[in-house]
Structures are given as structure tokens and as C-alpha cells.
Scaffold this motif. Sequence first.
Motif, PDB file in Angstrom:
ATOM      1  N   LEU A 204       0.857  -1.054  -0.106  1.00  0.00           N
ATOM      2  CA  LEU A 204       0.145   0.045   0.070  1.00  0.00           C
ATOM      3  C   LEU A 204       0.929   1.110   0.031  1.00  0.00           C
ATOM      4  O   LEU A 204       1.874   1.366   0.441  1.00  0.00           O
ATOM      5  CB  LEU A 204      -0.918   0.058   1.104  1.00  0.00           C
ATOM      6  N   GLU A 205       0.242   2.406  -0.743  1.00  0.00           N
ATOM      7  CA  GLU A 205       1.247   3.553  -0.659  1.00  0.00           C
ATOM      8  C   GLU A 205       0.181   4.656  -0.469  1.00  0.00           C
ATOM      9  O   GLU A 205      -0.981   4.354  -0.333  1.00  0.00           O
ATOM     10  CB  GLU A 205       1.564   3.847  -2.348  1.00  0.00           C
ATOM     11  N   VAL A 206       0.621   5.727  -0.107  1.00  0.00           N
ATOM     12  CA  VAL A 206      -0.132   6.957   0.036  1.00  0.00           C
ATOM     13  C   VAL A 206      -1.167   7.305  -1.091  1.00  0.00           C
ATOM     14  O   VAL A 206      -0.636   7.253  -2.228  1.00  0.00           O
ATOM     15  CB  VAL A 206       0.868   8.164   0.424  1.00  0.00           C
ATOM     16  N   GLY A 207      -2.303   7.597  -0.582  1.00  0.00           N
ATOM     17  CA  GLY A 207      -3.446   7.654  -1.862  1.00  0.00           C
ATOM     18  C   GLY A 207      -4.110   6.513  -2.090  1.00  0.00           C
ATOM     19  O   GLY A 207      -5.252   6.539  -2.844  1.00  0.00           O
ATOM     20  N   ASP A 208      -3.760   5.327  -1.675  1.00  0.00           N
ATOM     21  CA  ASP A 208      -4.418   4.103  -1.822  1.00  0.00           C
ATOM     22  C   ASP A 208      -5.692   3.960  -1.218  1.00  0.00           C
ATOM     23  O   ASP A 208      -5.621   4.761   0.008  1.00  0.00           O
ATOM     24  CB  ASP A 208      -3.552   3.107  -1.795  1.00  0.00           C
ATOM     25  N   ARG A 209      -6.749   3.415  -1.470  1.00  0.00           N
ATOM     26  CA  ARG A 209      -7.888   3.022  -0.543  1.00  0.00           C
ATOM     27  C   ARG A 209      -7.960   1.646  -0.005  1.00  0.00           C
ATOM     28  O   ARG A 209      -7.516   0.591  -0.631  1.00  0.00           O
ATOM     29  CB  ARG A 209      -8.965   3.297  -1.333  1.00  0.00           C
ATOM     30  N   ARG A 210      -7.956   1.614   1.176  1.00  0.00           N
ATOM     31  CA  ARG A 210      -7.963   0.312   1.662  1.00  0.00           C
ATOM     32  C   ARG A 210      -9.453  -0.160   2.294  1.00  0.00           C
ATOM     33  O   ARG A 210      -9.915   0.625   2.956  1.00  0.00           O
ATOM     34  CB  ARG A 210      -7.173   0.210   2.695  1.00  0.00           C
ATOM     35  N   LEU A 211     -10.002  -1.173   1.752  1.00  0.00           N
ATOM     36  CA  LEU A 211     -11.292  -1.909   2.324  1.00  0.00           C
ATOM     37  C   LEU A 211     -10.923  -2.941   3.033  1.00  0.00           C
ATOM     38  O   LEU A 211     -10.365  -3.816   2.530  1.00  0.00           O
ATOM     39  CB  LEU A 211     -12.073  -2.107   1.199  1.00  0.00           C
ATOM     40  N   ARG A 212     -11.238  -3.111   4.144  1.00  0.00           N
ATOM     41  CA  ARG A 212     -10.992  -4.218   5.061  1.00  0.00           C
ATOM     42  C   ARG A 212     -12.290  -4.962   5.176  1.00  0.00           C
ATOM     43  O   ARG A 212     -13.545  -4.348   5.696  1.00  0.00           O
ATOM     44  CB  ARG A 212     -10.744  -3.897   6.552  1.00  0.00           C
ATOM     45  N   ILE A 213     -12.200  -6.406   5.041  1.00  0.00           N
ATOM     46  CA  ILE A 213     -13.468  -7.316   5.005  1.00  0.00           C
ATOM     47  C   ILE A 213     -13.048  -8.219   6.177  1.00  0.00           C
ATOM     48  O   ILE A 213     -12.149  -8.818   6.365  1.00  0.00           O
ATOM     49  CB  ILE A 213     -13.577  -7.908   3.840  1.00  0.00           C
ATOM     50  N   LYS A 214     -14.320  -8.438   6.887  1.00  0.00           N
ATOM     51  CA  LYS A 214     -14.213  -9.302   8.163  1.00  0.00           C
ATOM     52  C   LYS A 214     -15.358 -10.188   8.009  1.00  0.00           C
ATOM     53  O   LYS A 214     -16.524  -9.423   8.247  1.00  0.00           O
ATOM     54  CB  LYS A 214     -13.713  -8.780   9.420  1.00  0.00           C
ATOM     55  N   ASP A 215     -15.529 -11.256   8.441  1.00  0.00           N
ATOM     56  CA  ASP A 215     -16.631 -12.159   8.402  1.00  0.00           C
ATOM     57  C   ASP A 215     -17.576 -11.914   7.203  1.00  0.00           C
ATOM     58  O   ASP A 215     -19.057 -11.828   7.557  1.00  0.00           O
ATOM     59  CB  ASP A 215     -17.134 -12.136   9.649  1.00  0.00           C
ATOM     60  N   GLY A 216     -17.370 -11.453   6.108  1.00  0.00           N
ATOM     61  CA  GLY A 216     -18.281 -11.110   5.135  1.00  0.00           C
ATOM     62  C   GLY A 216     -18.864  -9.768   5.006  1.00  0.00           C
ATOM     63  O   GLY A 216     -19.731  -9.237   4.405  1.00  0.00           O
ATOM     64  N   GLN A 217     -18.216  -8.851   5.796  1.00  0.00           N
ATOM     65  CA  GLN A 217     -18.766  -7.582   6.000  1.00  0.00           C
ATOM     66  C   GLN A 217     -17.759  -6.635   5.946  1.00  0.00           C
ATOM     67  O   GLN A 217     -16.669  -6.808   6.187  1.00  0.00           O
ATOM     68  CB  GLN A 217     -19.541  -7.315   7.679  1.00  0.00           C
ATOM     69  N   LEU A 218     -18.038  -5.333   5.727  1.00  0.00           N
ATOM     70  CA  LEU A 218     -17.181  -4.039   5.620  1.00  0.00           C
ATOM     71  C   LEU A 218     -16.528  -3.818   6.822  1.00  0.00           C
ATOM     72  O   LEU A 218     -17.583  -3.393   7.682  1.00  0.00           O
ATOM     73  CB  LEU A 218     -17.635  -3.084   4.681  1.00  0.00           C
ATOM     74  N   ASP A 219     -15.446  -3.996   7.279  1.00  0.00           N
ATOM     75  CA  ASP A 219     -14.991  -3.747   8.660  1.00  0.00           C
ATOM     76  C   ASP A 219     -14.226  -2.433   8.854  1.00  0.00           C
ATOM     77  O   ASP A 219     -13.867  -2.079   9.734  1.00  0.00           O
ATOM     78  CB  ASP A 219     -13.924  -4.863   9.404  1.00  0.00           C
ATOM     79  N   GLY A 220     -13.769  -1.679   7.673  1.00  0.00           N
ATOM     80  CA  GLY A 220     -13.148  -0.578   7.495  1.00  0.00           C
ATOM     81  C   GLY A 220     -12.881   0.029   6.106  1.00  0.00           C
ATOM     82  O   GLY A 220     -12.829  -0.806   5.178  1.00  0.00           O
ATOM     83  N   ASP A 221     -12.682   1.242   6.076  1.00  0.00           N
ATOM     84  CA  ASP A 221     -12.557   1.693   4.818  1.00  0.00           C
ATOM     85  C   ASP A 221     -11.724   3.047   4.806  1.00  0.00           C
ATOM     86  O   ASP A 221     -12.476   4.291   5.565  1.00  0.00           O
ATOM     87  CB  ASP A 221     -14.087   1.999   4.277  1.00  0.00           C
TER      88      ASP A 221
END
Length: 224
Positions: A204-221
Motif C-alpha cells: 500500500l502507498e499514500v493515496g491508495d484506498r483500503r477496504l477491510r473485509i471481516k466475516d463477510g462484512q465491511l470492517d474498515g474503509d
Amino acid sequence: MIELYDVTRTHLAGETEVRALRGITTTIESGSFNFVVGPSGSGKSTLLTLVGGLEEPTSGRVVVEGRDLAALSGRERDRFRREDVGFVFQSFNLLRNLDAVSNVLVPFMPRGLDAGLRKRAVELLEQVGLGHRLDHRPNQLSGGEQQRVAIARALLKEPKLVLADEPTGELDSETGREVFGYLRNVHRQSRPTVIVVTHDPAHLEVGDRRLRIKDGQLDGDEVI
């Protein structure tokens, strides 16, 4: 733009019902570079297959550039994948009896090849540092070189959307960095929307978007 509205995906593993995604709602901007991260079995790859039109959601909607993918006919979805989406997989999926140039050209072979397309394939291989390996077959290439052939193949159609599922999962860390370097270089040049599923946050680099998935749900964005 990619829009997901309360997307679920359930499938059967034997007699067990598996809820791979449990109501994902998010928007991904055109031309952005995105990472989908999370533990094994969290639903990351399922999300990628839905956005790429390889599967349909059990419920909810996946809308890509204004098109609800589930509402398309089978022929329309095939055209969407063929013309608009470049797939890069962990396992490379190269044909062992073909050289690097021919492996890049494989998706276009059923429709016939011309000199212009072959020239574009060579140019892409040169862009990813394989100009000296054009006539080499997969067993003559390292893992990193094979993945670069796979990236060139995905980009030959000049896709609007590039989907990469653990593209460095079979590679050592240094080779993985090289592969991501080539992928980012192409992104800077033609600005496709890129979505990468990975276990490794090191890329990952500055400016990238990170979507975190946990147990089939969006856990971070978040945007890095």
C-alpha cells in the motif's frame, strides 16, 4: 464508478451454507487504486468475482459504470468481462506450450490476431521488463516474470477495470515489489480502476484506498 448496494453472497459447501458476503455497501471511484484486505475466508475474493461479473450476488446489486451486472444477459456479461475487465490471478494461468507474446494474445485468439495487436503485446511485455523474454515459455520464466506476462495479458485489451487476486501470493517479497511497481506504472499511464485482493499490506502507498473485509462484512474503509 463501481457501486455495491447491500450485496450478499451465499453458497453451499457440501450441505453447509456459507455466507461469504453479508451486506456490503460501498462505492469505488473510477481510476482509483484499491486494496481489499482481511483474513482468509473473509469474503475478499468473492467480492472480486462479483465485481468482475464472474458470479451474481445472492441479493443486492453490483453496478459498474451504470450497469447492474445481474440484469445483463449472459452474452452481455461475457462482453463486459472480455472488453472491460482485466483479471490477474495468483496462479498466473499461462499456457505452457506458448511463448510470452502468444500467452498475452490468448484472449484475442478466438477473434483473430493482426499485426497491430501483436505489436501492442510486445510493447506491453517491454513495459513490464520482458523485452528480452518474448520467445520464452512459462517453464523458462521465473514466477515474477510469469506474473508480469499475466499482467500484460490483462492489460492488452486496455481495460477500464483491473482485478488482481493475490497477484504476489506465489512470489518472494522483492519480486512482489517489482510486480507491483509495473502494475502501478501502467495504472499511472492509462488510469484503469484497480482492485487488488491481498493478505500483505506492505504494497500500500499514500493515496491508495483500503477496504477491510471481516466475516463477510465491511470492517474498515480508508484512504492511506
